[in-house]
Design an enzyme around this catalytic site. Structure first.
Site, PDB file in Angstrom:
ATOM      1  N   LEU A  58       0.847  -1.188   0.000  1.00 52.04           N
ATOM      2  CA  LEU A  58       0.000   0.000   0.000  1.00 52.04           C
ATOM      3  C   LEU A  58       0.883   1.239   0.000  1.00 52.04           C
ATOM      4  O   LEU A  58       1.972   1.240   0.541  1.00 52.04           O
ATOM      5  CB  LEU A  58      -0.927  -0.014   1.206  1.00 52.04           C
ATOM      6  CG  LEU A  58      -1.837  -1.236   1.300  1.00 52.04           C
ATOM      7  CD1 LEU A  58      -2.679  -1.186   2.564  1.00 52.04           C
ATOM      8  CD2 LEU A  58      -2.722  -1.336   0.069  1.00 52.04           C
ATOM      9  N   GLY A  59       0.398   2.302  -0.620  1.00 50.60           N
ATOM     10  CA  GLY A  59       1.167   3.537  -0.697  1.00 50.60           C
ATOM     11  C   GLY A  59       1.802   3.751  -2.056  1.00 50.60           C
ATOM     12  O   GLY A  59       2.417   4.781  -2.298  1.00 50.60           O
ATOM     13  N   CYS A  60       1.658   2.777  -2.929  1.00 50.70           N
ATOM     14  CA  CYS A  60       2.201   2.894  -4.283  1.00 50.70           C
ATOM     15  C   CYS A  60       1.054   3.086  -5.266  1.00 50.70           C
ATOM     16  O   CYS A  60       0.032   2.424  -5.160  1.00 50.70           O
ATOM     17  CB  CYS A  60       2.960   1.631  -4.676  1.00 50.70           C
ATOM     18  SG  CYS A  60       4.458   1.374  -3.751  1.00 50.70           S
ATOM     19  N   GLN A  61       1.237   3.986  -6.210  1.00 54.16           N
ATOM     20  CA  GLN A  61       0.239   4.171  -7.248  1.00 54.16           C
ATOM     21  C   GLN A  61       0.228   2.958  -8.188  1.00 54.16           C
ATOM     22  O   GLN A  61      -0.816   2.513  -8.629  1.00 54.16           O
ATOM     23  CB  GLN A  61       0.532   5.443  -8.031  1.00 54.16           C
ATOM     24  CG  GLN A  61      -0.529   5.792  -9.057  1.00 54.16           C
ATOM     25  CD  GLN A  61      -0.245   7.114  -9.729  1.00 54.16           C
ATOM     26  OE1 GLN A  61       0.832   7.683  -9.610  1.00 54.16           O
ATOM     27  NE2 GLN A  61      -1.226   7.613 -10.450  1.00 54.16           N
ATOM     28  N   SER A  62       1.401   2.426  -8.453  1.00 54.32           N
ATOM     29  CA  SER A  62       1.519   1.220  -9.278  1.00 54.32           C
ATOM     30  C   SER A  62       1.164   0.007  -8.430  1.00 54.32           C
ATOM     31  O   SER A  62       1.168   0.065  -7.206  1.00 54.32           O
ATOM     32  CB  SER A  62       2.951   1.053  -9.773  1.00 54.32           C
ATOM     33  OG  SER A  62       3.355   2.173 -10.514  1.00 54.32           O
TER      34      SER A  62
END
Length: 145
Positions: A58-62
């Site tokens: 979590l915390g990644c756009q990808s």
């Protein structure tokens, strides 16, 4: 068992020094981005059973999936992204931290990021994703101390 795609440097500090040397070879950021993409291609794909929400970072756009194996003596991280550049960022982080002890991981700051100029050349979303990856790695190590 997945075979490590990383060069075998004895310590996290040696891995960071090698990364600095490799990136110093390139004259501009278009070459460095291409090198990042090439590094990301070296990551082995993860088994489908690891590509689940449980293993999603979590915390990644990808889309990023990460799995950790081991104990305080040696933590091995396996990760991959659906983004080529993010996979390159993962490669660099895992080269520094995967296969190390929890103590070494917690004691090692990711100095290579600023040293090679990544901090200035990443978009805010990629910077956030890299921060989330590094926080996950440190958290996993801290939990095993």
């Amino acid at each position: 068992m997945i075979v490590s795609p990383f060069p075998l440097e004895s310590t996290a500090a040696q891995a960071q020094a090698a990364i600095r040397e490799e990136f110093a070879f390139f004259g501009d950021w278009s070459e460095r981005y291409q090198y990042l993409i090439d590094l990301g291609r070296k990551l082995p794909d993860l088994p489908d059973e690891w590509k689940t929400e449980q293993h999603r970072l979590l915390g990644c756009q990808s889309m990023v999936w990460i799995v950790v194996e081991g104990d305080a003596d040696k933590l091995v991280f396996h990760a991959i992204s659906d983004s080529a550049i993010v996979s390159g960022l993962i490669y660099l982080a895992l080269r520094v931290y995967s296969g190390r002890s929890a103590t070494e991981i917690v004691a090692t700051q990711a100095d290579y990021i600023a040293d090679i100029g990544l901090a200035k050349h990443l978009s805010p979303t990629r910077s956030n994703g890299l921060a989330a990856l590094l926080a996950f790695v440190r958290d996993q190590a801290q939990r095993r101390l």
